[in-house]
Design a protein around this motif. Structure first.
Motif, PDB file in Angstrom:
ATOM      1  N   ARG A 318      28.638  70.965 -15.957  1.00 30.40           N
ATOM      2  CA  ARG A 318      27.571  71.300 -16.671  1.00 30.40           C
ATOM      3  C   ARG A 318      26.031  70.208 -16.355  1.00 30.40           C
ATOM      4  N   LEU A 319      26.733  68.769 -16.726  1.00 30.09           N
ATOM      5  CA  LEU A 319      25.626  68.029 -16.676  1.00 30.09           C
ATOM      6  C   LEU A 319      25.430  67.220 -15.163  1.00 30.09           C
ATOM      7  N   HIS A 320      26.693  67.292 -14.271  1.00 29.68           N
ATOM      8  CA  HIS A 320      26.557  66.561 -13.118  1.00 29.68           C
ATOM      9  C   HIS A 320      27.153  67.474 -12.029  1.00 29.68           C
ATOM     10  N   PRO A 321      26.479  68.864 -11.898  1.00 28.53           N
ATOM     11  CA  PRO A 321      27.106  69.578 -10.768  1.00 28.53           C
ATOM     12  C   PRO A 321      27.235  68.780  -9.470  1.00 28.53           C
ATOM     13  N   LEU A 325      21.647  71.281  -6.149  1.00 26.02           N
ATOM     14  CA  LEU A 325      20.914  72.429  -5.632  1.00 26.02           C
ATOM     15  C   LEU A 325      21.606  73.170  -4.753  1.00 26.02           C
ATOM     16  N   MET A 326      21.950  74.440  -5.127  1.00 21.64           N
ATOM     17  CA  MET A 326      23.104  75.016  -4.413  1.00 21.64           C
ATOM     18  C   MET A 326      22.609  75.401  -3.142  1.00 21.64           C
ATOM     19  N   ASN A 351      18.586  75.695  -8.639  1.00 22.87           N
ATOM     20  CA  ASN A 351      18.932  74.390  -9.258  1.00 22.87           C
ATOM     21  C   ASN A 351      19.783  74.457 -10.301  1.00 22.87           C
ATOM     22  N   ALA A 352      21.059  74.346 -10.045  1.00 24.51           N
ATOM     23  CA  ALA A 352      22.181  74.303 -10.914  1.00 24.51           C
ATOM     24  C   ALA A 352      22.077  73.369 -11.923  1.00 24.51           C
ATOM     25  N   TRP A 353      21.492  71.880 -11.558  1.00 23.46           N
ATOM     26  CA  TRP A 353      21.433  70.995 -12.417  1.00 23.46           C
ATOM     27  C   TRP A 353      20.362  71.148 -13.582  1.00 23.46           C
ATOM     28  N   ALA A 354      19.295  71.951 -13.260  1.00 23.45           N
ATOM     29  CA  ALA A 354      18.389  72.301 -14.342  1.00 23.45           C
ATOM     30  C   ALA A 354      18.984  73.222 -15.342  1.00 23.45           C
ATOM     31  N   ILE A 389      27.059  77.456 -13.043  1.00 19.23           N
ATOM     32  CA  ILE A 389      27.340  77.962 -11.713  1.00 19.23           C
ATOM     33  C   ILE A 389      27.346  76.829 -10.841  1.00 19.23           C
ATOM     34  N   PRO A 390      28.092  75.775 -11.100  1.00 18.40           N
ATOM     35  CA  PRO A 390      28.216  74.507 -10.206  1.00 18.40           C
ATOM     36  C   PRO A 390      28.863  74.915  -8.872  1.00 18.40           C
TER      37      PRO A 390
END
Length: 456
Positions: A318-321, A325-326, A351-354, A389-390
């Motif tokens: 969650r915090l560090h995918p 950016l997929m 933006n999976a990180w956001a 969604i990592p």
């Protein structure tokens, strides 16, 4: 002087035309867009960490934004699964990966490889005699060795410095290419030497994979690896279509690019967060050591009962995918989304990180590492819950989720089972934030050094 005045007037003229076009575009209700510059659009607003820059822009312009970039370079002319456009070829290659390379049966078949390489890693850590070890380097080596054996049949070194080759590729994939975004300035990449580096690395990789494939064609092997499977499909045409040599090399390259950096990055961030949060580390150690009491190592059979371990993995993702950016998507037809018009051919960045740090979804402590939030949650990372969604979601979801998770879980469990961990006394590790690298996969900027004290 006259030339400077002429160029300034030309720039002003182009700017006026540019913004007039933007305003005309808004009549068909296009997405909100941060003001850009002529010729380069919004490229200058990305910075060294695009996932953070885009997150900041979204706070001002909303969760849906229109940005103007350019095109991006691809490997093996879109024959790999990650970059192939949606269509029959992509569906065929995806089915090969899902059904033949990353099936549950194949993942289980490589259990012995994972166990052997983890055993080597643990022995190397034990030999440190409680001196600080470069845990980042150790995890990179482990991941490379596992994937080499699984995909290619053996570890490569000596005559071919495969790790150096992959490091070179990873660095280049994260390097800004002027020509990729501003085609008429492509000559800058030639002058800077980037074109030459890209060509040399591509040729070196192709020669390496060509030799590996030919070695498999010529020799008998005791263990079936990914190249063997792909060659078998090629010979027998068992999937109903012909798979050629280029496709085989492209898929194998996908395995390395998509598997090596991302797996070691996840484990590196997990250990970073655990060392920064000793209470979480103690809880995880207690769980692992209770389940594996009086046993020297953790087996993959033990993992199913380790709920806190799974929560730590989820929280790290969650915090560090590893890929904030997929992989870029592209709309295949005109779409209306929230009353906005999105034309066909638009590249879509997620933006999976956001998403993983959105306070509206995760609460006011969204920036904090707290694995407990996942213990009684049904949210998973396999593409069914868009909050996490990592690995992506939908058609383009990573086909190697089971393979990646199997390795990450058992490595992390063994690390905390066998050793007590702490940061070096002289460490200047920032307890609130850790600098990130640049590139496609985001790992730590500086290696993680830690002290391991054996519990046996």
């Amino acid at each position: 002087m006259m030339i400077m005045i002429f160029l300034l007037c030309l720039l002003i003229f182009v700017t006026i035309i540019f913004f007039k076009k933007q305003k005309r575009g808004k009549k068909i209700n296009t997405l909100p867009s941060p003001p850009g510059l002529p010729l380069i659009g919004n490229l200058h607003q990305l910075g060294h960490h695009p996932h953070r820059s885009l997150c900041s822009l979204s706070h001002r312009y909303g969760p849906l934004m229109l940005l103007h970039f350019g095109r991006v370079p691809l490997l093996y002319d879109k024959h790999d699964v990650a970059s192939a456009p949606y269509g029959e070829y992509w569906r065929q290659m995806k089915s090969v990966c899902v059904l033949h390379l990353f099936s549950n049966k194949m993942v289980r078949s490589f259990r012995e490889v994972r166990e052997e390489e983890i055993s080597v890693m643990m022995e190397n850590i034990r030999k440190s005699n409680s001196l600080p070890v470069n845990l980042s380097k150790i995890l990179v080596s482990l991941t490379n060795d596992v994937i080499c054996r699984v995909a290619l049949g053996r570890k490569y070194g000596g005559e071919v410095d495969f790790k150096e080759l992959m490091e070179r590729l990873s660095k280049l994939l994260g390097t800004f290419s002027v020509g990729s975004y501003i085609p008429w300035l492509a000559w800058v990449d030639w002058v800077s030497g980037l074109d030459g580096q890209l060509e040399k690395t591509a040729n070196d990789l192709d020669k390496f994979f060509e030799r590996v494939v030919q070695d498999h064609v010529n020799g008998n092997r005791d263990r079936t690896d990914f190249v063997d499977v792909l060659l078998s499909i090629q010979r027998e045409k068992s999937v109903g279509f012909e798979i050629n040599r280029v496709s085989i090399k492209a898929i194998v390259l996908d395995v390395f690019v998509g598997g090596t950096d991302t797996s070691y990055t996840l484990m590196e961030w997990a250990m970073t967060e655990l060392l920064r949060h000793p209470k979480c580390l103690n809880i995880l150690q207690e769980e692992v050591r209770t389940i594996c009491k009086d046993r020297p190592s953790v087996s993959e059979d033990d993992i199913k009962d380790m709920n806190y371990l799974k929560a730590v993995i989820k929280e790290t993702l969650r915090l560090h995918p590893p890929l904030p950016l997929m992989a870029p998507h592209e709309s295949t037809q005109d779409v209306r989304l929230r009353d906005y018009h999105i034309p066909a051919g638009t590249q879509v960045l997620i933006n999976a990180w956001a998403i993983g740090r959105e306070a509206a979804t995760w609460g006011p402590d969204a920036e904090e590492f707290r694995p407990e939030r996942h213990l009684y949650s049904s949210v998973d990372y396999r593409g069914q819950a868009f909050e996490l969604i990592p690995f992506g979601a939908g058609r383009r979801i990573c086909p190697a989720i089971s393979f990646a998770v199997a390795l990450n879980e058992v490595v992390l469990a063994n690390l905390v089972h066998r050793f007590d961990w702490r940061l070096p006394v002289e460490s200047t590790e920032d307890q609130t934030d850790v600098a990130e690298s640049t590139g496609i996969a985001i790992h730590r900027m500086l290696p993680l050094y830690a002290v391991a004290s054996s519990t046996t």
